[in-house]
Scaffold this motif. Structure first.
Motif, PDB file in Angstrom:
ATOM      1  N   UNK A 169       0.829  -1.213   0.000  1.00 35.55           N
ATOM      2  CA  UNK A 169       0.000   0.000   0.000  1.00 35.55           C
ATOM      3  C   UNK A 169       0.858   1.257   0.000  1.00 35.55           C
ATOM      4  N   UNK A 170       1.958   1.222   0.719  1.00 38.26           N
ATOM      5  CA  UNK A 170       2.826   2.399   0.793  1.00 38.26           C
ATOM      6  C   UNK A 170       3.478   2.709  -0.543  1.00 38.26           C
ATOM      7  N   UNK A 171       3.644   1.683  -1.369  1.00 35.09           N
ATOM      8  CA  UNK A 171       4.257   1.888  -2.686  1.00 35.09           C
ATOM      9  C   UNK A 171       3.235   2.222  -3.762  1.00 35.09           C
ATOM     10  N   UNK A 172       1.964   2.076  -3.448  1.00 34.52           N
ATOM     11  CA  UNK A 172       0.902   2.245  -4.433  1.00 34.52           C
ATOM     12  C   UNK A 172       0.704   3.730  -4.763  1.00 34.52           C
ATOM     13  N   UNK A 173       0.805   4.109  -6.032  1.00 40.05           N
ATOM     14  CA  UNK A 173       0.598   5.526  -6.397  1.00 40.05           C
ATOM     15  C   UNK A 173      -0.765   6.072  -5.987  1.00 40.05           C
ATOM     16  N   UNK A 174      -1.731   5.197  -5.815  1.00 38.68           N
ATOM     17  CA  UNK A 174      -3.058   5.642  -5.378  1.00 38.68           C
ATOM     18  C   UNK A 174      -2.996   6.332  -4.018  1.00 38.68           C
ATOM     19  N   UNK A 175      -1.969   5.989  -3.220  1.00 36.91           N
ATOM     20  CA  UNK A 175      -1.848   6.543  -1.871  1.00 36.91           C
ATOM     21  C   UNK A 175      -0.754   7.599  -1.791  1.00 36.91           C
ATOM     22  N   UNK A 176      -0.465   8.232  -2.901  1.00 35.41           N
ATOM     23  CA  UNK A 176       0.609   9.224  -2.933  1.00 35.41           C
ATOM     24  C   UNK A 176       0.324  10.423  -2.027  1.00 35.41           C
ATOM     25  N   UNK A 177      -0.943  10.656  -1.698  1.00 34.56           N
ATOM     26  CA  UNK A 177      -1.295  11.791  -0.832  1.00 34.56           C
ATOM     27  C   UNK A 177      -1.058  11.498   0.641  1.00 34.56           C
ATOM     28  N   UNK A 178      -0.694  10.256   0.957  1.00 30.06           N
ATOM     29  CA  UNK A 178      -0.545   9.831   2.352  1.00 30.06           C
ATOM     30  C   UNK A 178       0.932   9.653   2.684  1.00 30.06           C
ATOM     31  N   UNK A 179       1.337  10.122   3.851  1.00 36.17           N
ATOM     32  CA  UNK A 179       2.659   9.823   4.386  1.00 36.17           C
ATOM     33  C   UNK A 179       2.570   8.566   5.234  1.00 36.17           C
ATOM     34  N   UNK A 180       3.357   7.550   4.894  1.00 43.27           N
ATOM     35  CA  UNK A 180       3.391   6.307   5.659  1.00 43.27           C
ATOM     36  C   UNK A 180       4.580   6.328   6.622  1.00 43.27           C
ATOM     37  N   UNK A 181       4.327   5.954   7.867  1.00 44.79           N
ATOM     38  CA  UNK A 181       5.392   5.791   8.855  1.00 44.79           C
ATOM     39  C   UNK A 181       5.334   4.370   9.385  1.00 44.79           C
ATOM     40  N   UNK A 182       6.348   3.595   9.076  1.00 39.74           N
ATOM     41  CA  UNK A 182       6.427   2.210   9.564  1.00 39.74           C
ATOM     42  C   UNK A 182       7.237   2.201  10.852  1.00 39.74           C
TER      43      UNK A 182
END
Length: 197
Positions: A169-182
């Protein structure tokens, strides 16, 4: 794996803290990873509501809320200006992520998660702790290996599933508006929370 180490390196916790955009946070990860604890503390720091999806979905006697009502209630919450929403429900996660600016993914090692979860479950059962809407964990569930009956079994089997799901999901361009913090350690979780203003 090297892929996951590389992913973690590019999703540093410090990259998002202090950002004025952190107002709507989706907190995800397997049961026992610490979502609710970190979520409550983060919501307090941001002065926004903390919402557990479990508390909405699990009605009295563990009856599931009908799907349409579940989506309607979550959609109404997600339309707000600020929140921390805690949970992994695939039925409503797209609604949450459509509005989220940040996803905090708690990805602690499975052995650590299981140790936490087992002790948490024993304490809850022994103490007759009410969870949501009058529901309590049961002794029999501690000894079941059925995923739908035991949160311990569910967490064991879903740990690798969630790891692959959220990495993708973090790599998915669909979620480009989201900052992921693992977040992979308890120290990272403390660092993250301590950096939020």
């Amino acid at each position: 794996s090297s892929r996951h180490r590389q992913f973690a390196a590019h999703r540093r916790v410090g990259a998002l803290v202090g950002s004025p955009l952190v107002r709507r946070v989706s907190m995800v990860g397997v049961s026992g990873a610490g979502k609710s604890t970190l979520g409550k503390d983060l919501a307090a720091r941001l002065a926004v509501p903390h919402v557990e999806l479990d508390a909405i979905f699990h009605q009295p006697d563990w009856a599931p809320l009908p799907a349409e009502q579940f989506r309607d209630r979550v959609s109404a919450i997600a339309s707000g200006d600020g929140w921390v929403i805690d949970g992994n429900y695939s039925a409503v996660l797209p609604l949450v992520w459509a509005r989220a600016d940040t996803v905090v993914w708690l990805d602690l090692p499975r052995r650590q998660v299981m140790r936490r979860l087992i002790w948490r479950s024993v304490r809850r059962v022994a103490g007759r702790t009410e969870l949501w809407n009058g529901n309590r964990e049961r002794w029999r569930n501690l000894f079941s290996w059925e995923e739908q009956e035991s949160v311990i079994s569910w967490a064991w089997h879903h740990h690798p599933i969630y790891r692959d799901r959220y990495a993708a999901a973090a790599r998915d361009p669909e979620h480009a508006h989201i900052t992921f913090a693992r977040i992979t350690t308890s120290a990272q979780a403390r660092q993250f929370l301590g950096s939020v203003r």
